[in-house]
Design a protein around this motif. Structure first.
Motif, PDB file in Angstrom:
ATOM      1  N   GLU A  58      45.424 -28.265   5.471  1.00 21.62           N
ATOM      2  CA  GLU A  58      45.584 -27.065   4.642  1.00 21.62           C
ATOM      3  C   GLU A  58      45.044 -27.317   3.232  1.00 21.62           C
ATOM      4  O   GLU A  58      44.356 -26.485   2.651  1.00 21.62           O
ATOM      5  CB  GLU A  58      47.069 -26.698   4.605  1.00 21.62           C
ATOM      6  CG  GLU A  58      47.409 -25.245   4.438  1.00 21.62           C
ATOM      7  CD  GLU A  58      46.573 -24.263   5.228  1.00 21.62           C
ATOM      8  OE1 GLU A  58      46.016 -23.363   4.582  1.00 21.62           O
ATOM      9  OE2 GLU A  58      46.456 -24.368   6.453  1.00 21.62           O
ATOM     10  N   GLN A  59      45.348 -28.502   2.697  1.00 18.86           N
ATOM     11  CA  GLN A  59      44.858 -28.873   1.367  1.00 18.86           C
ATOM     12  C   GLN A  59      43.332 -28.964   1.378  1.00 18.86           C
ATOM     13  O   GLN A  59      42.664 -28.517   0.445  1.00 18.86           O
ATOM     14  CB  GLN A  59      45.472 -30.216   0.951  1.00 18.86           C
ATOM     15  CG  GLN A  59      45.084 -30.649  -0.439  1.00 18.86           C
ATOM     16  CD  GLN A  59      45.656 -32.029  -0.781  1.00 18.86           C
ATOM     17  OE1 GLN A  59      46.269 -32.679   0.051  1.00 18.86           O
ATOM     18  NE2 GLN A  59      45.431 -32.457  -1.999  1.00 18.86           N
ATOM     19  N   SER A  60      42.774 -29.521   2.451  1.00 19.77           N
ATOM     20  CA  SER A  60      41.321 -29.625   2.573  1.00 19.77           C
ATOM     21  C   SER A  60      40.690 -28.235   2.604  1.00 19.77           C
ATOM     22  O   SER A  60      39.638 -28.010   2.012  1.00 19.77           O
ATOM     23  CB  SER A  60      40.926 -30.378   3.845  1.00 19.77           C
ATOM     24  OG  SER A  60      41.328 -31.714   3.757  1.00 19.77           O
ATOM     25  N   LYS A  61      41.341 -27.294   3.313  1.00 22.43           N
ATOM     26  CA  LYS A  61      40.837 -25.910   3.372  1.00 22.43           C
ATOM     27  C   LYS A  61      40.794 -25.302   1.986  1.00 22.43           C
ATOM     28  O   LYS A  61      39.810 -24.680   1.595  1.00 22.43           O
ATOM     29  CB  LYS A  61      41.770 -25.063   4.252  1.00 22.43           C
ATOM     30  CG  LYS A  61      41.347 -24.880   5.660  1.00 22.43           C
ATOM     31  CD  LYS A  61      42.188 -23.759   6.232  1.00 22.43           C
ATOM     32  CE  LYS A  61      42.409 -23.924   7.699  1.00 22.43           C
ATOM     33  NZ  LYS A  61      43.362 -22.944   8.225  1.00 22.43           N
ATOM     34  N   LYS A  62      41.881 -25.499   1.231  1.00 26.31           N
ATOM     35  CA  LYS A  62      41.950 -24.931  -0.122  1.00 26.31           C
ATOM     36  C   LYS A  62      40.872 -25.538  -1.014  1.00 26.31           C
ATOM     37  O   LYS A  62      40.218 -24.836  -1.780  1.00 26.31           O
ATOM     38  CB  LYS A  62      43.335 -25.163  -0.730  1.00 26.31           C
ATOM     39  CG  LYS A  62      44.397 -24.253  -0.146  1.00 26.31           C
ATOM     40  CD  LYS A  62      45.747 -24.533  -0.730  1.00 26.31           C
ATOM     41  CE  LYS A  62      46.801 -23.658  -0.059  1.00 26.31           C
ATOM     42  NZ  LYS A  62      48.151 -24.055  -0.403  1.00 26.31           N
ATOM     43  N   MET A  63      40.671 -26.861  -0.896  1.00 29.51           N
ATOM     44  CA  MET A  63      39.630 -27.516  -1.690  1.00 29.51           C
ATOM     45  C   MET A  63      38.260 -26.957  -1.331  1.00 29.51           C
ATOM     46  O   MET A  63      37.424 -26.724  -2.197  1.00 29.51           O
ATOM     47  CB  MET A  63      39.659 -29.034  -1.463  1.00 29.51           C
ATOM     48  CG  MET A  63      40.755 -29.737  -2.232  1.00 29.51           C
ATOM     49  SD  MET A  63      40.840 -31.506  -1.864  1.00 29.51           S
ATOM     50  CE  MET A  63      39.207 -32.060  -2.233  1.00 29.51           C
ATOM     51  N   PHE A  64      38.028 -26.722  -0.040  1.00 29.08           N
ATOM     52  CA  PHE A  64      36.750 -26.189   0.396  1.00 29.08           C
ATOM     53  C   PHE A  64      36.553 -24.774  -0.152  1.00 29.08           C
ATOM     54  O   PHE A  64      35.458 -24.430  -0.618  1.00 29.08           O
ATOM     55  CB  PHE A  64      36.653 -26.182   1.924  1.00 29.08           C
ATOM     56  CG  PHE A  64      35.359 -25.623   2.432  1.00 29.08           C
ATOM     57  CD1 PHE A  64      34.192 -26.359   2.345  1.00 29.08           C
ATOM     58  CD2 PHE A  64      35.307 -24.349   2.969  1.00 29.08           C
ATOM     59  CE1 PHE A  64      32.988 -25.840   2.786  1.00 29.08           C
ATOM     60  CE2 PHE A  64      34.108 -23.820   3.414  1.00 29.08           C
ATOM     61  CZ  PHE A  64      32.952 -24.572   3.332  1.00 29.08           C
ATOM     62  N   GLN A  65      37.616 -23.952  -0.115  1.00 30.46           N
ATOM     63  CA  GLN A  65      37.517 -22.591  -0.650  1.00 30.46           C
ATOM     64  C   GLN A  65      37.213 -22.619  -2.142  1.00 30.46           C
ATOM     65  O   GLN A  65      36.384 -21.851  -2.626  1.00 30.46           O
ATOM     66  CB  GLN A  65      38.812 -21.820  -0.388  1.00 30.46           C
ATOM     67  CG  GLN A  65      38.961 -21.374   1.050  1.00 30.46           C
ATOM     68  CD  GLN A  65      40.332 -20.775   1.325  1.00 30.46           C
ATOM     69  OE1 GLN A  65      41.289 -21.005   0.585  1.00 30.46           O
ATOM     70  NE2 GLN A  65      40.425 -20.015   2.408  1.00 30.46           N
ATOM     71  N   GLN A  66      37.879 -23.530  -2.870  1.00 30.10           N
ATOM     72  CA  GLN A  66      37.621 -23.650  -4.306  1.00 30.10           C
ATOM     73  C   GLN A  66      36.175 -24.075  -4.558  1.00 30.10           C
ATOM     74  O   GLN A  66      35.507 -23.551  -5.456  1.00 30.10           O
ATOM     75  CB  GLN A  66      38.580 -24.657  -4.948  1.00 30.10           C
ATOM     76  CG  GLN A  66      39.996 -24.145  -5.054  1.00 30.10           C
ATOM     77  CD  GLN A  66      40.958 -25.254  -5.497  1.00 30.10           C
ATOM     78  OE1 GLN A  66      40.586 -26.425  -5.585  1.00 30.10           O
ATOM     79  NE2 GLN A  66      42.198 -24.874  -5.765  1.00 30.10           N
ATOM     80  N   MET A  67      35.694 -25.014  -3.739  1.00 27.81           N
ATOM     81  CA  MET A  67      34.319 -25.483  -3.884  1.00 27.81           C
ATOM     82  C   MET A  67      33.347 -24.331  -3.616  1.00 27.81           C
ATOM     83  O   MET A  67      32.377 -24.134  -4.350  1.00 27.81           O
ATOM     84  CB  MET A  67      34.056 -26.631  -2.903  1.00 27.81           C
ATOM     85  CG  MET A  67      32.702 -27.275  -3.061  1.00 27.81           C
ATOM     86  SD  MET A  67      32.484 -28.669  -1.950  1.00 27.81           S
ATOM     87  CE  MET A  67      32.202 -27.825  -0.409  1.00 27.81           C
ATOM     88  N   GLN A  68      33.627 -23.538  -2.591  1.00 29.84           N
ATOM     89  CA  GLN A  68      32.778 -22.404  -2.252  1.00 29.84           C
ATOM     90  C   GLN A  68      32.762 -21.377  -3.387  1.00 29.84           C
ATOM     91  O   GLN A  68      31.709 -20.857  -3.750  1.00 29.84           O
ATOM     92  CB  GLN A  68      33.283 -21.758  -0.961  1.00 29.84           C
ATOM     93  CG  GLN A  68      32.347 -20.755  -0.364  1.00 29.84           C
ATOM     94  CD  GLN A  68      32.844 -20.246   0.976  1.00 29.84           C
ATOM     95  OE1 GLN A  68      34.006 -20.401   1.329  1.00 29.84           O
ATOM     96  NE2 GLN A  68      31.966 -19.614   1.721  1.00 29.84           N
ATOM     97  N   GLU A  69      33.935 -21.103  -3.972  1.00 33.25           N
ATOM     98  CA  GLU A  69      34.015 -20.158  -5.090  1.00 33.25           C
ATOM     99  C   GLU A  69      33.231 -20.674  -6.294  1.00 33.25           C
ATOM    100  O   GLU A  69      32.559 -19.907  -6.983  1.00 33.25           O
ATOM    101  CB  GLU A  69      35.482 -19.904  -5.456  1.00 33.25           C
ATOM    102  CG  GLU A  69      36.215 -19.048  -4.441  1.00 33.25           C
ATOM    103  CD  GLU A  69      37.722 -19.066  -4.634  1.00 33.25           C
ATOM    104  OE1 GLU A  69      38.210 -19.628  -5.648  1.00 33.25           O
ATOM    105  OE2 GLU A  69      38.423 -18.526  -3.759  1.00 33.25           O
ATOM    106  N   GLN A  70      33.305 -21.986  -6.553  1.00 32.45           N
ATOM    107  CA  GLN A  70      32.559 -22.569  -7.664  1.00 32.45           C
ATOM    108  C   GLN A  70      31.055 -22.429  -7.449  1.00 32.45           C
ATOM    109  O   GLN A  70      30.315 -22.094  -8.373  1.00 32.45           O
ATOM    110  CB  GLN A  70      32.901 -24.053  -7.829  1.00 32.45           C
ATOM    111  CG  GLN A  70      34.185 -24.301  -8.579  1.00 32.45           C
ATOM    112  CD  GLN A  70      34.417 -25.793  -8.758  1.00 32.45           C
ATOM    113  OE1 GLN A  70      33.990 -26.608  -7.952  1.00 32.45           O
ATOM    114  NE2 GLN A  70      35.122 -26.148  -9.823  1.00 32.45           N
ATOM    115  N   VAL A  71      30.610 -22.689  -6.215  1.00 33.65           N
ATOM    116  CA  VAL A  71      29.174 -22.577  -5.913  1.00 33.65           C
ATOM    117  C   VAL A  71      28.717 -21.128  -6.102  1.00 33.65           C
ATOM    118  O   VAL A  71      27.671 -20.874  -6.705  1.00 33.65           O
ATOM    119  CB  VAL A  71      28.873 -23.068  -4.471  1.00 33.65           C
ATOM    120  CG1 VAL A  71      27.471 -22.676  -4.032  1.00 33.65           C
ATOM    121  CG2 VAL A  71      29.056 -24.577  -4.384  1.00 33.65           C
TER     122      VAL A  71
END
Length: 196
Positions: A148-161
């Motif tokens: 779940e934490q990995s998913k959130k990190m990925f979503q944050q990374m996607q939003e940053q990109v």
């Protein structure tokens, strides 16, 4: 200097030849090398092509077709869908890192058991069975939280990109953006050009 990588040759008759022991071996023997953390490479005896991955995949296939498969059909379907996808390389590294982290955690727990009870293998196996019975659900919850934490990190990374991309292209005019199908801001169609 460390020992050289163990070389195994695969012949056209599908037999595997271990050059270190000068003997033919089976897939089960290769599996034992993997379990023993031994470095080896399987090559085609004629062409020299590296076949290590295909042999490891054969071992996994045999294990999966046995009584206790590790991968569900759903998981395998998800993995297949990543082939040819832009995220394919990233997914491989993600799985590799997660399996390494899980393996490191398992090794630390085994070291702790060994430091308390010594190398008594039967006690160690019994303790692992008891530990997994009592702590299995807790470990699954912990792994679930990690995913779940990995998913959130990925979503944050996607939003940053996405944000960086928007900032980078601010000021550029894209003729079709936001007006598809409306005909607004679209370049005029010219029929003056000769057809070739």
């Amino acid at each position: 200097m460390g020992e050289q990588v163990r070389l195994i040759k695969k012949y056209p008759n599908r037999r595997l030849y271990d050059t270190r022991t000068s003997a033919y071996i089976t897939l089960s023997n290769v599996k034992e090398l993997v379990l023993g953390h031994e470095d080896f490479q399987v090559v085609d005896a004629k062409t020299g092509e590296d076949l290590t991955r295909s042999i490891l995949l054969q071992i996994i296939l045999e294990e999966e077709s046995g009584g206790m498969p590790m991968f569900t059909s759903d998981l395998l379907s998800h993995m297949i869908r990543f082939y040819g996808h832009a995220m394919q390389g990233m997914m491989g590294k993600y799985l590799e890192n997660n399996i390494k982290a899980f393996s490191d955690m398992q090794n630390k727990l085994q070291d702790q058991v060994r430091s308390i009870y010594g190398d008594n293998n039967s006690i160690s196996k019994d303790l692992w069975a008891q530990f997994m019975n009592f702590q299995g659900p807790a470990l699954q919850n912990m792994m679930g939280a990690y995913v779940e934490q990995s998913k959130k990190m990925f979503q944050q990374m996607q939003e940053q990109v996405e944000s960086q991309t928007r900032n980078m292209f601010t000021g550029f005019q894209f003729p079709h953006y936001g007006s598809a199908g409306k005909g607004e801001n679209m370049p005029p169609f010219s029929s003056d050009k000769p057809n070739k």
